[in-house]
Design a protein around this motif. Structure first.
Motif, PDB file in Angstrom:
ATOM      1  N   ARG A 244      17.285 110.455 -49.365  1.00  0.00           N
ATOM      2  CA  ARG A 244      17.851 110.864 -50.453  1.00  0.00           C
ATOM      3  C   ARG A 244      17.026 112.073 -50.607  1.00  0.00           C
ATOM      4  O   ARG A 244      17.544 113.192 -51.047  1.00  0.00           O
ATOM      5  CB  ARG A 244      17.579 109.967 -51.444  1.00  0.00           C
TER       6      ARG A 244
ATOM      7  N   GLY B 282      18.398 114.984 -48.977  1.00  0.00           N
ATOM      8  CA  GLY B 282      19.437 115.892 -49.686  1.00  0.00           C
ATOM      9  C   GLY B 282      20.745 115.062 -49.416  1.00  0.00           C
ATOM     10  O   GLY B 282      21.851 115.399 -49.847  1.00  0.00           O
TER      11      GLY B 282
ATOM     12  N   PRO C  63      23.876 112.986 -50.025  1.00  0.00           N
ATOM     13  CA  PRO C  63      24.324 112.159 -50.947  1.00  0.00           C
ATOM     14  C   PRO C  63      24.995 110.697 -50.696  1.00  0.00           C
ATOM     15  O   PRO C  63      25.958 110.534 -50.644  1.00  0.00           O
ATOM     16  CB  PRO C  63      25.780 112.932 -51.239  1.00  0.00           C
TER      17      PRO C  63
ATOM     18  N   GLN D 244      25.895 107.006 -50.813  1.00  0.00           N
ATOM     19  CA  GLN D 244      26.716 106.281 -51.603  1.00  0.00           C
ATOM     20  C   GLN D 244      26.235 104.830 -51.279  1.00  0.00           C
ATOM     21  O   GLN D 244      26.480 104.313 -50.238  1.00  0.00           O
ATOM     22  CB  GLN D 244      28.371 106.193 -51.542  1.00  0.00           C
TER      23      GLN D 244
ATOM     24  N   ALA E 188      27.082 108.504 -46.194  1.00  0.00           N
ATOM     25  CA  ALA E 188      27.097 110.109 -46.881  1.00  0.00           C
ATOM     26  C   ALA E 188      27.712 110.946 -45.786  1.00  0.00           C
ATOM     27  O   ALA E 188      27.558 110.846 -44.755  1.00  0.00           O
ATOM     28  CB  ALA E 188      25.564 110.235 -47.204  1.00  0.00           C
TER      29      ALA E 188
ATOM     30  N   HIS F   4      25.834 117.096 -45.265  1.00  0.00           N
ATOM     31  CA  HIS F   4      25.695 118.409 -46.119  1.00  0.00           C
ATOM     32  C   HIS F   4      25.329 119.506 -45.283  1.00  0.00           C
ATOM     33  O   HIS F   4      24.595 119.403 -44.520  1.00  0.00           O
ATOM     34  CB  HIS F   4      24.821 118.172 -47.218  1.00  0.00           C
TER      35      HIS F   4
ATOM     36  N   ALA G 102      17.360 117.892 -54.282  1.00  0.00           N
ATOM     37  CA  ALA G 102      18.271 117.022 -54.254  1.00  0.00           C
ATOM     38  C   ALA G 102      18.988 116.633 -55.374  1.00  0.00           C
ATOM     39  O   ALA G 102      20.199 116.344 -55.454  1.00  0.00           O
ATOM     40  CB  ALA G 102      17.688 115.539 -53.277  1.00  0.00           C
ATOM     41  N   GLY G 103      18.391 116.302 -56.547  1.00  0.00           N
ATOM     42  CA  GLY G 103      18.824 116.044 -57.690  1.00  0.00           C
ATOM     43  C   GLY G 103      19.792 117.189 -58.179  1.00  0.00           C
ATOM     44  O   GLY G 103      20.983 116.912 -58.923  1.00  0.00           O
TER      45      GLY G 103
ATOM     46  N   ARG H 172      21.475 119.130 -56.421  1.00  0.00           N
ATOM     47  CA  ARG H 172      22.609 119.273 -55.465  1.00  0.00           C
ATOM     48  C   ARG H 172      23.361 117.983 -55.833  1.00  0.00           C
ATOM     49  O   ARG H 172      24.775 118.118 -56.003  1.00  0.00           O
ATOM     50  CB  ARG H 172      22.231 118.684 -54.081  1.00  0.00           C
ATOM     51  N   ARG H 173      23.068 116.946 -56.489  1.00  0.00           N
ATOM     52  CA  ARG H 173      23.824 115.948 -56.938  1.00  0.00           C
ATOM     53  C   ARG H 173      24.641 116.218 -58.096  1.00  0.00           C
ATOM     54  O   ARG H 173      25.818 115.835 -58.413  1.00  0.00           O
ATOM     55  CB  ARG H 173      23.026 114.727 -57.249  1.00  0.00           C
TER      56      ARG H 173
ATOM     57  N   GLU I 274      27.391 118.574 -57.483  1.00  0.00           N
ATOM     58  CA  GLU I 274      28.465 118.229 -56.718  1.00  0.00           C
ATOM     59  C   GLU I 274      29.423 117.085 -57.550  1.00  0.00           C
ATOM     60  O   GLU I 274      30.691 117.164 -57.476  1.00  0.00           O
ATOM     61  CB  GLU I 274      28.202 117.115 -55.510  1.00  0.00           C
ATOM     62  N   ALA I 275      28.637 116.480 -58.632  1.00  0.00           N
ATOM     63  CA  ALA I 275      29.194 115.734 -59.628  1.00  0.00           C
ATOM     64  C   ALA I 275      30.275 116.564 -60.780  1.00  0.00           C
ATOM     65  O   ALA I 275      30.956 116.354 -61.159  1.00  0.00           O
ATOM     66  CB  ALA I 275      28.548 114.828 -60.357  1.00  0.00           C
TER      67      ALA I 275
END
Length: 305
Positions: A222, A225, A227, A229, A259, A262, A296-297, A299-300, A303-304
């Motif tokens: 994580r 980076g 993502p 699942q 994932a 990316h 990374a946060g 980026r999430r 993407e959301a």
């Protein structure tokens, strides 16, 4: 202790002793062609390289597969009984034509020992198949957890030869607890990251999957980076006839993840390499982790949205 048990334990001890004595210092000179990635850290006395199956002479491939076996055996994740009964002395690896497994190894230039290892396992489909093809061969994680992790990506036009399974994220259990030992893991991740980023740019790698414990390897992935699942609530198991059946007989089992690769992975590797370079301006490990976590946060969230 029965005679058979004594014979089994002698065999296991002999195999562990054999693989613990091997010297890999000459490995970089015997790679076939150029490695996918190479890094030398004189300060930590480490050479880290990534190669495909066919780039390794058989004797070195056997040695690396033996390292994997012994580390899992010492962790209690391999069946000692089956190892003895089948005269196993190293793990096996195979690939179909057109795609290969990728091995990333960190070697100590002083001792010649393998200090760390991680691999990317390829599909065993003879030809690349759509991810929703009912006849595609399942990856080991999917088999153990009884789930389909890849069908959701079929609409992206990804084939099974563009999917790789993260496996065997290991540090040598003989290493002492130290900052250098911690950096072995980051060396592996940096090399792996460069290889994955290059393969993604060439459209050879689109999806990664695997299983790992959430507070250990999953956390590292994580931070890079990915993502991830996570599929929760599975009951992983392997038949007693499987050499690795003990791995899912733990109080805390690995969770399966998948994932997309990316496209800014190189940026995360840049951060890791800045930390590994050391020097007065290099970030500390806590600062590195905090920076990667924020990135990374963000980026999430992006993407959301």
């Amino acid at each position: 202790m029965t005679d058979q048990v004594q014979a089994r334990e002698r065999y296991v001890a002999d195999i562990c002793r054999l693989h613990s004595s091997l010297d890999f210092r000459a490995l970089p000179d015997h790679i076939v062609g150029e490695p996918l990635h190479y890094a030398h850290d004189p300060a930590d006395e480490l050479v880290t390289l990534s190669v495909q199956d066919d780039q390794l002479p058989l004797r070195y491939l056997n040695g690396i597969m033996g390292f994997r076996l012994v580390q899992y055996l010492r962790l209690g994740w391999m069946s000692r009984r089956l190892m003895y009964e089948r005269a196993v002395f190293r793990e096996t690896v195979r690939h179909p034509e057109g795609v290969q497994n990728i091995h990333t190894v960190s070697l100590c230039t002083r001792t010649g020992r393998i200090d760390g290892y991680i691999s990317l396992g390829c599909s065993q489909d003879p030809v690349s198949r759509p991810l929703d093809d009912p006849d595609r061969r399942r990856f080991a994680t999917e088999v153990a957890h009884g789930i389909d992790l890849l069908g959701q990506f079929a609409a992206d036009g990804v084939g099974t030869h563009q999917v790789f399974e993260i496996k065997r994220f290991l540090r040598n259990l003989d290493l002492p607890v130290s900052p250098r030992t911690e950096r072995v893991s980051w060396r592996l991740l940096a090399s792996l990251g460069r290889v994955v980023a290059a393969a993604e740019a060439a459209n050879r790698m689109r999806v990664l999957l695997g299983d790992a414990k959430e507070k250990v390897a999953v956390r590292h992935f994580r931070l890079m980076g990915f993502p991830l699942q996570i599929a929760r609530g599975t009951s992983p198991r392997l038949p007693e006839t499987d050499l690795m059946s003990p791995i899912y007989q733990q109080d805390v089992n690995a969770v399966p993840f998948v994932a997309r690769v990316h496209d800014d992975l190189d940026d995360y590797v840049d951060l890791v390499e800045e930390y590994l370079a050391g020097g007065p301006d290099a970030p500390t490990l806590p600062k590195l982790v905090a920076t990667m976590s924020r990135r990374a946060g963000a980026r999430r969230v992006k993407e959301a949205s």
